[in-house]
Design a protein around this motif. Structure first.
Motif, short mmCIF file in Angstrom:
data_model
loop_
_atom_site.label_atom_id
_atom_site.label_comp_id
_atom_site.label_asym_id
_atom_site.label_seq_id
_atom_site.Cartn_x
_atom_site.Cartn_y
_atom_site.Cartn_z
N MET A 1 2.71 -12.94 -13.57
CA MET A 1 3.04 -12.17 -12.23
C MET A 1 1.86 -12.07 -11.22
SD MET A 1 5.33 -9.27 -12.90
CE MET A 1 6.89 -9.42 -13.47
N ASP A 2 2.07 -11.98 -10.02
CA ASP A 2 0.79 -11.60 -9.10
C ASP A 2 0.06 -10.54 -9.40
OD1 ASP A 2 0.51 -10.44 -6.18
OD2 ASP A 2 -0.01 -12.79 -6.32
N GLU A 3 -1.28 -10.66 -9.39
CA GLU A 3 -2.04 -9.50 -9.49
C GLU A 3 -2.01 -8.39 -8.62
OE1 GLU A 3 -6.85 -9.03 -9.12
OE2 GLU A 3 -6.22 -10.85 -10.14
N ARG A 4 -1.40 -8.64 -7.34
CA ARG A 4 -1.34 -7.53 -6.38
C ARG A 4 -0.03 -6.87 -6.68
NH1 ARG A 4 -0.23 -10.56 -1.00
NH2 ARG A 4 1.20 -11.60 -2.58
N TYR A 5 0.81 -7.38 -7.87
CA TYR A 5 1.77 -6.72 -8.44
C TYR A 5 1.32 -5.60 -9.20
CZ TYR A 5 5.85 -5.42 -11.14
OH TYR A 5 7.10 -4.82 -11.85
N TYR A 6 0.50 -6.17 -10.10
CA TYR A 6 0.09 -5.21 -11.20
C TYR A 6 -0.94 -4.23 -10.55
CZ TYR A 6 1.59 -8.12 -15.16
OH TYR A 6 2.29 -8.76 -15.89
N SER A 7 -1.73 -4.23 -9.44
CA SER A 7 -2.42 -3.34 -8.97
C SER A 7 -1.85 -2.30 -8.12
CB SER A 7 -3.48 -3.95 -7.62
OG SER A 7 -4.12 -3.22 -7.17
N ARG A 8 -0.55 -2.75 -7.71
CA ARG A 8 0.33 -1.68 -6.80
C ARG A 8 0.91 -1.06 -7.97
NH1 ARG A 8 3.84 -4.92 -4.47
NH2 ARG A 8 5.79 -4.07 -5.43
N LEU A 9 1.21 -1.67 -8.95
CA LEU A 9 2.08 -0.75 -10.07
C LEU A 9 1.25 0.36 -10.73
CD1 LEU A 9 4.76 -0.69 -11.84
CD2 LEU A 9 3.80 -2.38 -13.38
N ASN A 10 0.11 -0.24 -11.02
CA ASN A 10 -0.92 0.72 -11.66
C ASN A 10 -1.18 1.98 -10.73
OD1 ASN A 10 -1.11 -0.69 -13.83
ND2 ASN A 10 -2.92 -1.93 -13.45
N GLN A 11 -1.16 1.88 -9.33
CA GLN A 11 -1.54 2.90 -8.55
C GLN A 11 -0.34 3.98 -8.60
OE1 GLN A 11 -2.02 1.12 -4.85
NE2 GLN A 11 -4.10 1.11 -4.76
N TYR A 12 0.71 3.41 -9.06
CA TYR A 12 1.82 4.48 -9.24
C TYR A 12 1.85 4.89 -10.67
CZ TYR A 12 3.00 3.21 -4.44
OH TYR A 12 2.87 3.11 -3.22
N ARG A 13 1.66 4.23 -11.50
CA ARG A 13 1.49 4.42 -13.09
C ARG A 13 0.58 5.47 -13.26
NH1 ARG A 13 3.05 3.76 -18.03
NH2 ARG A 13 1.89 2.98 -19.82
N SER A 14 -0.65 5.18 -13.03
CA SER A 14 -1.86 6.00 -13.37
C SER A 14 -1.81 7.19 -12.56
CB SER A 14 -3.16 5.33 -13.29
OG SER A 14 -3.15 4.88 -11.97
N LEU A 15 -2.31 8.35 -13.29
CA LEU A 15 -2.16 9.73 -12.53
C LEU A 15 -3.65 10.32 -12.71
CD1 LEU A 15 0.84 11.03 -14.39
CD2 LEU A 15 0.81 10.01 -12.17
N TRP A 16 -3.71 11.19 -11.55
CA TRP A 16 -4.73 12.19 -11.83
C TRP A 16 -4.01 13.61 -12.10
CZ3 TRP A 16 -10.03 11.38 -10.82
CH2 TRP A 16 -10.19 9.83 -10.43
#
Length: 115
Positions: A1-16
């Motif tokens: 898969m595209d690296e941008r997909y993982y980057s975008r996904l992680n921004q919503y999966r990871s939390l503060w």
């Protein structure tokens, strides 16, 4: 898969996880309890954002729940404590100012993945 997909996904999966608190400090005992609560947050990997706001980056919702549970176990007997989770994407949209000057955005923390 595209690296941008993982980057975008992680921004919503990871939390503060943010912990806000207003604890009594009138007596020596109150101050000791407040200091202990702050120390427990630091020991659990939270960093001070402001004097009574602490934050912690979590790579997943499951990881965030672990730290939220620990915070709830350590709640002081008096005072007001709020716990909020926001996505990394939402956190990245925060604007921080020192006086009227915007503060430079910091690079997001590196994620460590164990297989």
């Amino acid at each position: 898969m595209d690296e941008r997909y993982y980057s975008r996904l992680n921004q919503y999966r990871s939390l503060w996880v943010l912990v806000f608190f207003d604890l009594p400090t009138e007596t020596r005992k109150d101050r000791k309890i407040a200091a202990k609560f702050r120390k427990q947050l630091l020991d659990d990997g939270f960093a001070m954002f402001q004097f009574s706001i602490y934050m912690r980056f979590c790579a997943s919702r499951e990881n965030a729940e672990v730290h939220i549970r620990r915070t709830k176990i350590n709640l002081p007997p008096k005072g007001k404590v709020g716990i909020m989770s926001i996505t990394d994407k939402q956190f990245g949209m925060m604007e921080v100012f020192y006086g009227t000057k915007p503060k430079e955005k910091e690079a997001p923390p590196q994620q460590l993945e164990l297989f």
